[in-house]
Design a protein around this motif. Structure first.
Motif, short mmCIF file in Angstrom:
data_model
loop_
_atom_site.label_atom_id
_atom_site.label_comp_id
_atom_site.label_asym_id
_atom_site.label_seq_id
_atom_site.Cartn_x
_atom_site.Cartn_y
_atom_site.Cartn_z
N ARG A 49 13.19 0.31 -4.23
CA ARG A 49 11.99 -0.02 -3.44
C ARG A 49 11.38 -1.37 -3.83
N ARG A 58 0.84 -1.20 0.00
CA ARG A 58 0.00 0.00 0.00
C ARG A 58 0.87 1.25 0.00
N ARG A 59 0.41 2.25 -0.73
CA ARG A 59 0.97 3.59 -0.65
C ARG A 59 -0.22 4.53 -0.70
N GLN A 105 2.62 -1.05 4.39
CA GLN A 105 2.38 0.34 3.97
C GLN A 105 3.72 1.01 3.69
N LEU A 106 3.91 1.46 2.45
CA LEU A 106 5.11 2.23 2.07
C LEU A 106 4.91 3.68 2.47
N ASN A 107 5.96 4.30 2.94
CA ASN A 107 5.92 5.73 3.25
C ASN A 107 6.43 6.50 2.04
#
Length: 116
Positions: free
Chosen positions: A92, A28-29, A113-115
């Motif tokens: 990434r 998720r992003r 969850q990616l920041n």
């Protein structure tokens, strides 16, 4: 480390008919998903064949995330995989990923969850 990722498709095996070579994964992003690489190790032959059957039932024409590659099969984002990996690469993408199994759909809140 071990995290949960959405399965967005697969690459078919060229050496084992009826099986997969690797699962395509997303994290998720924000409110969307972003491709974070693939995993091709950790699943036994029977598991790889079963995954292919499941993903073929969920097949879609367009990927839910941007993915470059040939002969890829895209699927609805119904399956969540538990993936063990060593680190993140500079682009990434997952480094040294290994498939540990599928998670229950109720675990969707646990998707990585990616920041940024």
């Amino acid at each position: 480390m071990s995290e949960s990722f959405v399965v967005v498709g697969y690459e078919p095996s060229t050496t084992m008919p009826g099986s997969i070579a690797s699962l395509l994964l997303a994290a998720r992003r924000g409110k969307g998903l972003v491709y974070v690489g693939s995993v091709g190790t950790g699943s036994k032959d029977k598991v790889a064949r079963d995954l292919k059957q499941q993903l073929n039932k969920a097949r879609v024409d367009k990927p839910s995330v941007a993915i470059k590659g040939k002969n890829l099969v895209y699927a609805r984002t119904d399956l969540i995989a538990e993936i063990e990996f060593r680190a993140w690469k500079g682009d990434r993408k997952l480094r040294h990923a290994s498939f540990k199994g599928l998670r229950e759909a109720a675990d969707a809140s646990e998707i990585y969850q990616l920041n940024g």
